[in-house]
Write an enzyme that holds these catalytic residues in place. Structure first.
Site, short mmCIF file in Angstrom:
data_model
loop_
_atom_site.label_atom_id
_atom_site.label_comp_id
_atom_site.label_asym_id
_atom_site.label_seq_id
_atom_site.Cartn_x
_atom_site.Cartn_y
_atom_site.Cartn_z
N CYS A 154 47.11 26.82 39.70
CA CYS A 154 45.94 27.62 40.05
C CYS A 154 46.37 28.50 41.22
O CYS A 154 47.21 29.37 41.06
CB CYS A 154 44.73 26.75 40.37
SG CYS A 154 45.05 25.37 41.49
N SER A 155 45.85 28.26 42.40
CA SER A 155 46.30 29.01 43.58
C SER A 155 47.35 28.19 44.33
O SER A 155 48.54 28.46 44.24
CB SER A 155 45.11 29.35 44.47
OG SER A 155 44.23 30.24 43.80
#
Length: 768
Positions: free
Chosen positions: A420-421
């Site tokens: 994701c991040s």
């Protein structure tokens, strides 16, 4: 020191109000608990000559960190109304204490606030003073997870057969990647020197490393953080080499080589679906899964050669970016972003529309709003607010994403990289859930504990930040003194429309470079179980902690709280409910696990990663939460469990898949009845789950897949070279249209620019 925080230690004649019922008793304030005790009135004896037995006192214990909102409503004596303190707890316990003396009410409020908000350090929480009694005393829960033992179970060890993987010791002192575990399984073909260079290209040096290896087809699930692409389109040859090596470890006809001619075959159904007619939600879910698989395969680099497809013969090795498509590209403005598939031609990238921690926090806040008056009113939850919360839609999206990953690994014989991040929120959710679907071991009590230890605790999750163990003064409210609205519910990103999303992202970018920005993406018996007033178990809103500026104390940052681990347990509950014979543990196990996340009675969840736990010496200074469960093992076992595995027998297959069209409210957690939470009204139930309706009015689950991209083509909302959906069409129809349009010469624009409408597309600020 204790007396400095305690303005008052005991108050008599306090009324406890809950669900419309009142009892009178005594309130005690200790350094770690709020304790309300009362003696029930004796029951009428059948014989007047027979003296009724003395009633035993009952106690409600509330640990301070589990308090989420504390509201004081002072009333002067002239009003002839009692002053009250209302508590909303993270385990969905809602209580109201009424006091005849306003001063005592204020003293209790101030004492609770001091014991909750003014600790300043994790080491002052209950876990560091808790002394276990039997049967916990003899259990050593810290030993249940051993990384080497788990990797050996998966077929990776120094002395075992070479399955293409080795255990790197580059991070044994946590100097390479402080938030990663000490031992990192990586491809045998990749040296530590290559890892060193590859680490410079991933956020927080969270490089792609193995978390699961399929025992049959040798395909892998790896996890990482986002790459540092930036607006200049940075690349890393070492990162590309590492990922190519990962996708080549199964030694099969991988997509890294030119496809060879293969005989034509047909797609083989899952053993659980063969020769079984599907209807209703099951059919809709199957059609959705087929659509997702078709999108990936039609966009895959393998299929651009026009060769016939054989089920399981070609790999569609996948990079899963859990973020909405436009969010991922917006991160390029702050030096981050998503992989440029021109440099990863051996893979396909799928974007999942899983929202960030701020959206999830606000979703749970709306659930709380639907329940919040239950301390004084014996009414059912507000069904309209429950439906508008979107909570079930988010849970269904997680299950849909995990199902997609499990299908790729278990059925398509492909490798999957998840990020994701920063790779510790949505990545942990998807990684752990997909392994639950793939591996029966993780559905046992021991296996589930190992899974939590591995993918949440060892690989790192911001438990401290997301759970807010040190609380916040923003969560303490004096009603008549409040000015300007509810400060306990700080909003995030609600003051700007979709058209301002890119501007908000750029304005927020400066926060990324700030060194302090640590993140981008009961009535009780002897064992602490809530009894007569059991609101279930733990809950949901999470907070975060960081060092303060001047005094070195840690404080909770409300905007970094989020129910990430709660959502994982909720999704696990859905699987347990849909497959009641496939899990060794029961629903109460999940409920009590969430409770003890917030109780701070054990040291397991107090820190964000392995390094912090080692430095804090939690193993010697605190007890493991698994002590609680293992010492009471029989209480958490599922009496319906059938552990037999046979892929030729329906209901006993190794693989497990959810029906996302049947996601429901975890009513036990909320302390409600099934009828109160899961009402039979089809329209409301469909709306609450975020389902799409076709022309016939039947419900169809919307897919979590929002975009698919390769080096040659891109499909879906927000991907480069394609028009962006205006947001009114469903994800399924948008992607279906994209697949239908795939053909020779269709792909990205030569200059790589987005269409103008992509700039206007809806997106959140992805600073988490």
């Amino acid at each position: 020191m204790a007396m400095d925080r305690t303005r008052i230690a005991k108050v008599d004649d306090v009324k406890l109000v809950r669900r419309g019922q009142q009892v009178e008793g005594t309130l005690h304030l200790t350094p770690h608990h709020l304790i309300f005790s009362h003696t029930p009135a004796p029951e009428d004896s059948a014989s007047t000559a027979e003296k009724p037995p003395a009633a035993k006192p009952r106690e409600l214990w509330i640990t301070y960190p589990i308090i989420h909102i504390c509201t004081l409503r002072p009333n002067p004596p002239a009003s002839h109304l009692p002053s009250s303190i209302r508590l909303r707890c993270r385990d969905f316990t809602f209580v109201c204490f009424c006091f005849s003396d306003e001063k005592k009410a204020r003293d209790v409020y101030d004492s609770i606030k001091a014991w909750t908000c003014n600790l300043g350090r994790i080491e002052k929480l209950y876990a560091f003073s808790y002394q276990p009694q039997n049967p916990e005393k003899t259990v050593m829960g810290w030993d249940i997870y051993d990384a080497r033992r788990e990797w050996k179970r998966l077929g990776i060890s120094d002395k075992g057969a070479d399955r293409g993987w080795r255990i790197s010791r580059i991070n044994t002192d946590y100097g390479f990647s402080p938030t990663y575990p000490a031992l990192l399984p990586v491809p045998t073909a990749i040296s530590d020197n290559t890892l060193n260079y590859a680490g410079r290209y991933r956020s927080r040096v969270r490089i792609p490393v193995l978390t699961y290896l399929h025992p049959v087809n040798n395909c892998s699930i790896t996890r990482s953080s986002q790459p540092l692409v930036g607006v200049r389109g940075n690349r890393s040859i070492q990162d590309e080499k590492l990922l190519l090596a990962i996708f080549s470890t199964s030694h099969s006809n991988s997509s890294t080589s030119e496809p060879s001619s293969t005989p034509t075959g047909s797609h083989s159904p899952r053993s659980s679906e063969s020769d079984v007619p599907l209807g209703g939600p099951e059919r809709a879910a199957a059609e959705k899964e087929a659509l997702e698989d078709e999108i990936i395969s039609r966009t895959s680099s393998d299929d651009r050669y026009g060769n016939p497809r054989v089920y399981g013969a070609q790999q569609h090795n996948l990079i899963v970016d859990a973020r909405p498509t436009v969010n991922a590209y917006a991160m390029q403005a702050v030096g981050l972003g998503s992989e440029n598939m021109d440099n990863y031609r051996f893979a396909t990238k799928a974007y999942l529309g899983i929202d960030n921690i701020h959206v999830m926090r606000e979703s749970l806040n709306k659930v709380i709003d639907a329940l919040k008056e239950s301390d004084v009113i014996p009414l059912a939850p507000n069904r309209e607010l429950l439906a508008k919360s979107g909570w079930l839609k988010h849970i269904g999206g997680l299950l849909d994403g995990a199902s997609l990953i499990a299908r790729q690994v278990g059925l398509q014989h492909s490798h999957v990289l998840i990020h994701c991040s920063d790779g510790w929120d949505r990545t942990s959710q998807l990684s752990a859930l997909s392994q639950l679907l793939l591996d029966p071991y993780y559905r046992t009590l021991e296996g589930f504990i190992v899974l939590v230890e591995k993918d949440w605790l060892s690989f790192g999750h911001m438990f401290n930040h997301r759970s807010g163990f040190l609380s916040s003064e923003k969560w303490f409210i004096i009603e008549n003194e409040r000015i300007g609205g509810d400060n306990a519910r700080p909003s995030f990103g609600n003051n700007g429309g979709a058209g301002h999303a890119l501007e908000n992202a750029l304005l927020s970018a400066k926060g990324f470079f700030n060194k302090d920005n640590n993140s981008r993406d009961s009535i009780v018996d002897s064992d602490g179980e809530l009894q007569p007033y059991d609101a279930g178990s733990p809950n949901a809103k999470k907070a975060s902690t960081q060092k303060g500026s001047s005094n070195g104390k840690k404080v909770t940052k409300v905007k970094e709280t989020s129910p990430v681990f709660h959502q994982f347990l909720d999704a696990t509950y859905q699987l347990l409910y849909q497959h009641p014979k496939r899990f060794e543990f029961n629903e109460r196990f999940l409920r009590r696990l969430l409770y003890h996340l917030y109780s701070c009675q054990y040291g397991t969840f107090l820190y964000n990663n392995e390094k912090e736990r080692v430095e804090a010496n939690v193993r010697d200074k605190t007890r493991s939460v698994w002590d609680y469960f293992l010492s009471r093992r029989e209480q958490f076992l599922n009496d319906k469990y059938d552990g037999a595995i046979d892929d030729n027998s329906r209901g006993h297959e190794r693989l497990l898949f959810p029906n996302t069209g049947e996601v429901r409210w975890w009513y036990e957690l909320f302390g409600r009845t099934d009828a109160e939470m899961n009402w039979p009204t089809i329209h409301m139930h469909t709306q609450s789950q975020g389902l799409e309706s076709d022309s016939s009015g039947s419900a169809t689950p919307s897919t979590v897949l929002t975009g698919v991209e390769t080096a040659d083509s891109a499909v879906g909302t927000g991907t480069p070279g394609k028009s962006v959906s205006n947001g009114t069409a469903s994800a399924i129809s948008a992607l279906t249209a994209g697949v239908a349009g795939l053909g020779v010469g269709l792909g990205k624009e030569k200059d790589g620019r987005k269409s103008p409408s992509s700039v206007k597309a809806e997106m959140e600020v992805e600073m988490q």
